[in-house]
Design an enzyme around this catalytic site. Structure first.
Site, PDB file in Angstrom:
ATOM      1  N   GLY A  26       0.839  -1.192   0.000  1.00 51.29           N
ATOM      2  CA  GLY A  26       0.000   0.000   0.000  1.00 51.29           C
ATOM      3  C   GLY A  26       0.867   1.233   0.000  1.00 51.29           C
ATOM      4  N   GLY A  28       0.721   5.751   0.953  1.00 51.09           N
ATOM      5  CA  GLY A  28       0.021   6.917   1.470  1.00 51.09           C
ATOM      6  C   GLY A  28       0.774   8.179   1.129  1.00 51.09           C
ATOM      7  N   GLY A  29       0.405   9.247   1.810  1.00 53.47           N
ATOM      8  CA  GLY A  29       1.003  10.541   1.500  1.00 53.47           C
ATOM      9  C   GLY A  29       2.473  10.626   1.840  1.00 53.47           C
ATOM     10  N   MET A  30       2.906   9.913   2.886  1.00 50.01           N
ATOM     11  CA  MET A  30       4.291  10.019   3.335  1.00 50.01           C
ATOM     12  C   MET A  30       5.197   8.940   2.758  1.00 50.01           C
ATOM     13  SD  MET A  30       4.814  12.606   5.399  1.00 50.01           S
ATOM     14  CE  MET A  30       6.254  12.077   6.309  1.00 50.01           C
ATOM     15  N   GLY A  31       4.661   7.765   2.476  1.00 48.32           N
ATOM     16  CA  GLY A  31       5.543   6.693   2.048  1.00 48.32           C
ATOM     17  C   GLY A  31       4.797   5.524   1.453  1.00 48.32           C
ATOM     18  N   VAL A  33       4.426   1.162   1.581  1.00 46.34           N
ATOM     19  CA  VAL A  33       4.609   0.015   2.464  1.00 46.34           C
ATOM     20  C   VAL A  33       4.767  -1.232   1.603  1.00 46.34           C
ATOM     21  CG1 VAL A  33       3.649  -1.355   4.345  1.00 46.34           C
ATOM     22  CG2 VAL A  33       3.228   1.121   4.257  1.00 46.34           C
ATOM     23  N   ASP A 142      -5.614   8.467  13.588  1.00 48.78           N
ATOM     24  CA  ASP A 142      -6.036   8.145  12.222  1.00 48.78           C
ATOM     25  C   ASP A 142      -6.596   6.734  12.179  1.00 48.78           C
ATOM     26  OD1 ASP A 142      -6.506   8.683   9.563  1.00 48.78           O
ATOM     27  OD2 ASP A 142      -4.512   8.088   8.904  1.00 48.78           O
TER      28      ASP A 142
END
Length: 499
Positions: A26, A28-31, A33, A142
């Site tokens: 997956g 997201g905005g920061m990194g 996975v 979150d």
């Protein structure tokens, strides 16, 4: 300086740290996975790698470091714990326990809403995981279906990228909202600091989604979702009663009107009765203080992440402690066999009794919270717990004695010396205790102590010095005087076997 992951020559896979990247789980905005495996041990982990645009950004690295710091504090079966990390490396990364299974979001999309029993189990387990986080001063901030992995029927919290930054003035700025509309509490959406009640609101949204298959505030425009949350306009149609009453109260726009996690956990033990939420003026002084605490912003404890700290060294440190403990235990048995077996079995008995005591303490505090008489009650009940631990200890002792007999016969067949045979028998006995019936009551507390002492250098050095000192005593006695039996005379079986 390049920041791209390097290629592993053997597998032609991208490599970060000591891990080979297998597949993308997956992003997201920061990194991103990845599913990754350790190049030496083969252990699989969920590896979070910071996006390229954040690698040269000190703030991005600091945020990853805070995530590492948060996860290292939380010890919970409902949270994917840290395996290793390097926020300051050429490619910043964080490895957590890999949990096989779909996210709660994917599970609901593919299979539909959960049954009533499964919803209640999810609500209870998720509340326990959040409570474990709050117990060490960590707010998740979150909680949403995409951040929950379902392992069998057990929810596992992941992604603490926003945790413990409630006091950061840059969290909510004009044109930037960090969080997920539809699961984001209204107070955070308007820029107020997060509190434990904020995670309660998100918890209720997730449980409602699991029960109905749809978010409680609907879908679509984020601003409309946040406005509905601010007004308390939720849709809980399809949530079974009386759980619906609890979720409705937990989704209140005012944090002071939401139940605390302790109230939620207490109610979930008997979820068939209606949930009654008392107004503040009807609460006792102690309950009023708990309600006020639940709506008070958490001030994170400053835990600086040292650039010199390398979590990758934790496993070698643990291995050193384990080897020292094994050498001491087996050495005592080999050097003083008459009392060594009984001493090791007695230590296992005491540890089992201690585990029973810890379980009783957790159960008491689950039902009625922390009380001043917990310690005296544990002390008074200690003899009974020793009795309770005795049958399992006896069974595993008999099991271990069978291992010892087999080891002695093998040593005789291989014509080993008496000392070598007793060392082999001691190793077999320890293996039997570690793998026998009720092993978790022995393994869990010992493993927990080893892991905690190995997490930092100073405790590890002290623990390692103690373990080595203890191990050297029986080893030195064995090398100088051989195996010593009580009374000074060798038992009949030693003479019979010709040692």
């Amino acid at each position: 300086m390049t920041t791209a992951p390097r290629r592993s020559p053997a597998s032609q896979r991208e490599t970060v740290g000591d891990y080979d990247l297998i597949s993308l789980l997956g992003q997201g905005g920061m990194g991103r996975v990845h599913l990754a495996s350790h190049r030496t041990s083969g252990e699989r982990v969920a590896l979070k790698v910071l996006r390229t645009q954040f690698v040269g950004d000190e703030e991005g690295r600091q945020r990853l470091a805070r995530e590492v710091s948060s996860l290292q504090r939380v010890r919970s079966r409902w949270v994917a714990g840290v395996v290793g990390a390097d926020p300051w490396g050429q490619v910043p990364w964080l490895a957590t326990r890999y949990v096989p299974g779909p996210t709660l979001h994917d599970k609901i999309v593919n299979e539909g809403p959960l049954s009533r029993e499964d919803v209640e189990q999810l609500a209870s387990d998720l509340a326990e995981g959040i409570a474990d986080c709050h117990a060490v001063g960590v707010l998740h901030r979150d909680i949403k279906p995409a951040n929950i992995i379902v392992e069998g029927r057990t929810p596992i919290l992941i992604d603490f990228g926003l945790a413990r930054v409630a006091d950061d003035p840059r969290i909510t700025v004009t044109g930037l909202l960090i969080g997920t509309p539809g699961y984001l509490p209204p107070e955070i959406a308007v820029g107020d600091p997060a509190t434990p009640a904020s995670d309660v609101h998100s918890w209720a949204s997730v449980v409602a989604y699991a029960a109905t298959g749809r978010p409680p505030f609907g879908e679509g425009n984020p601003m409309k979702l946040m406005d509905r949350a601010r007004r308390g306009e939720h849709d809980l149609e399809g949530v079974p009663q009386p759980l619906r009453g609890l979720l409705g109260q937990a989704l209140s726009p005012d944090p002071a009107d939401r139940p605390t996690l302790d109230e939620i956990r207490e109610w979930l033990r008997t979820p068939r009765r209606p949930f009654v939420h008392k107004p503040v003026e009807q609460l006792s002084l102690s309950d009023r203080a708990e309600r006020e605490k639940a709506t008070t912003p958490v001030t994170p404890v400053a835990l600086p992440v040292s650039r010199r700290h390398d979590p990758r060294l934790e496993k070698p440190r643990r291995a050193a402690i384990w080897l020292g403990l094994l050498a001491f235990t087996v050495g005592v048995i080999a050097a003083f066999p008459s009392g060594g077996f009984l001493a090791v079995l007695g230590a296992a008995w005491l540890i089992r009794a201690g585990t029973l005591a810890a379980g009783d303490l957790r159960r008491w505090r689950w039902y009625r919270g922390r009380k001043w008489h917990d310690a005296p009650r544990l002390l008074i009940g200690a003899p009974w717990r020793l009795v309770r631990a005795l049958p399992k200890t006896f069974v595993v002792g008999v099991w271990g004695f069978g291992f010892v007999v087999a080891a002695v016969l093998i040593g005789y067949a291989l014509q080993l010396s008496l000392e070598a045979t007793l060392t082999f028998a001691g190793l077999a006995f320890v293996t039997a205790l570690w793998t026998g019936s009720g092993r978790d009551r022995l393994r869990d507390p010992v493993t927990r102590v080893v892991h905690r002492t190995s997490a930092r250098w100073v405790p590890w050095i002290l623990a390692f010095a103690v373990v080595v000192t203890l191990a050297l005593f029986p080893i030195q006695s064995l090398s100088e005087e051989g195996s010593q039996f009580s009374g000074g005379d060798e038992p009949w079986w030693v003479e019979l076997l010709g040692w």
